[in-house]
Design a protein around this motif. Structure first.
Motif: not given
Length: 513
Positions: A326-340, A360-372
């Motif tokens: 469990p990690s906060l970063r993994g949690f946010k990416f999991a929100l994207v993956s599971c919802a998709l 959830p993609v908006c929540l990680i736009i600062n980490e992967i701006p291109f893909m988001a």
């Protein structure tokens, strides 16, 4: 102080855009007998104000469930009741039982938009602002405002519904969990789930992340205490929301039947599933139905079992990884993956459900701006048939171009296409002998992005301006759905690769003080 001034300007700009778009046309205006989503919201106010709670979800002479019957959880009904109470004070005709059906006037339209606007500001926009300030990456001057501006200018949330309270509650849940306020995060997500049942898209990441934290603390000590507190919080939150409907089992089952009408079949939620022959939704089942008529060769019960199995298998790796590490970063990416995964493979998906992935993609736009940015453009494009149906072509074009321009200028997205920028370095290293292929990776990704944007632009213009062939009346909307689905499948693979090969998730979870 300067940061707050910048944020104030950002919020005012975003609110101005939202308000301007919201005053345009709305779904179903002047189109009897159903009138569209606007009438649905008004009708729920009529029902909740004039009828006793016991009748809200039952078919009666005063509540015809075939005419926009309530099919959302209790919090939606309570919210409708509060709005109806205010409407009654202004003009009783707006919610008069039976006689107000199809009511349309400029004052009422202004009232409806204002109620949504205020609730959006209090629940969703406030959560976005605080979330952006909480990010470690946005602690420097201006970055929080830039991140908030990009999120608030996302066209999908501006163009569709103009109300995202359940997404706001879910975002509050993410925000609370980022500060290790696990009980408040649980309450916030319970509110989201009791507002819209589609928040089930986000339920497994919340569950796995919190369960993983309990395991990490040890189930014989602090972990067991935390697990007990979280379980108690969830039970109490649901009990409070559902208390008026718990008078007998029949009432509970009726509400659940309205929330999950599984007898309708796999394609019932598609906007165009009937009467045209093709379902125009960008998920795997509707895209496959263009070639294979699943609806005709597979029974509804088998469709349900098939979609459940595929959805479950697509979710499993991410959920296991998040529970074990469990990690906060993994949690946010999991929100994207599971919802998709839910959007692509689950039962009775609606076009607008892609918004549950987009937030959830908006929540990680600062980490992967291109893909988001790329994903958010595709998600808006995937709803093009719905936007054209509601007369939102101009708003779609303007907001999409504005969003792309702001993201490009703010994050310099075309300079962040390396394997490391896209969080793919661990995966590239695992390929060993094939690593050299990644040297040209940034150029390939940029070319694919430009090709994708060009294709979406051309198809958008053709959908709006070119009459389809007489033999293929659904050519353009089906093309939009299939192309969007192919994009989403590639994004699903990408997000799962990032999650499963992410070495950062194996480290101790970083706490935000």
């Amino acid at each position: 102080m300067e940061k707050w001034s910048l944020m104030t300007i950002t919020v005012l700009l975003a609110l101005t855009v939202r308000w301007t778009v919201s005053l345009g046309s709305y779904s179903g205006a002047g189109k009897p007998p159903m009138y569209g989503d606007y009438e649905a919201q008004r009708h729920w106010q009529e029902v909740t104000y004039n009828l006793p709670i016991r009748q809200w979800y039952f078919n009666t002479s005063d509540n015809n469930l075939l005419y926009w019957g309530l099919d959302y959880p209790p919090l939606t009904a309570y919210h409708s009741f509060v709005c109806a109470y205010i409407a009654k004070l202004i003009n009783p005709d707006w919610i008069a039982l039976h006689t107000s059906r199809g009511y349309e006037s400029q004052p009422h339209k202004l009232f409806m938009r204002t109620t949504v606007f205020v609730a959006d500001l209090l629940v969703y926009i406030s959560a976005v602002i605080l979330y952006c300030f909480s990010l470690k990456e946005t602690s420097t001057k201006k970055k929080a405002s830039i991140c908030a501006l990009c999120i608030l200018l996302y066209p999908g949330l501006i163009l569709i519904d103009h109300g995202h309270f359940h997404l706001g509650f879910a975002l509050w849940g993410v925000l609370f969990l980022s500060y290790d306020w696990d009980l408040l995060g649980s309450v916030a997500f319970c509110l989201a789930l009791n507002y819209k049942q589609m928040e089930l898209y986000h339920s497994l990441p919340f569950f796995c992340y919190l369960l993983g934290k309990c395991f990490k603390k040890g189930l014989k000590g602090k972990g067991l205490v935390l697990l007990t507190k979280i379980a108690g919080t969830v039970v109490v939150s649901f009990a409070v929301c559902w208390l008026p409907f718990c008078t007998d089992m029949e009432q509970i089952m009726q509400v659940l039947g309205r929330l999950f009408p599984i007898d309708r079949g796999l394609f019932e939620a598609c906007m165009f599933s009937s009467p045209p022959p093709h379902c125009k939704l960008a998920n795997i089942w509707c895209s496959l139905s263009v070639l294979i008529k699943i609806k005709n060769i597979v029974s509804p019960q088998t469709q349900l079992k098939l979609s459940f199995a595929v959805t479950f298998l697509s979710l499993l790796p991410t959920c296991i990884k998040l529970t074990v590490q469990p990690s906060l970063r993994g949690f946010k990416f999991a929100l994207v993956s599971c919802a998709l995964s839910f959007f692509l493979f689950s039962f009775q998906v609606h076009e607008k459900s892609i918004l549950l992935v987009s937030v959830p993609v908006c929540l990680i736009i600062n980490e992967i701006p291109f893909m988001a940015t790329w994903f958010l453009l595709v998600s808006t494009f995937s709803m093009l048939p719905l936007l054209l149906k509601d007369g939102l072509l101009l708003a779609y074009a303007v907001t999409t171009l504005a969003f792309l321009s702001v993201c490009t200028a703010s994050f310099s997205i075309f300079e962040k296409t390396s394997a490391e920028d896209l969080q793919l370095k661990p995966f590239s290293l695992s390929l060993k002998g094939y690593v050299s292929w990644f040297k040209s990776f940034p150029k390939i990704v940029r070319s694919l992005f430009l090709l994708s944007v060009t294709l979406m632009g051309v198809l958008s213009l053709m959908s709006a301006a070119v009459p389809p062939p007489q033999r293929l009346p659904d050519l353009f909307p089906v093309s939009v759905s299939v192309i969007s689905c192919l994009h989403f499948l590639l994004f699903w693979v990408y997000f799962n690769v990032v999650i499963l090969w992410d070495s950062k998730n194996s480290r101790s979870q970083k706490k935000i003080s």
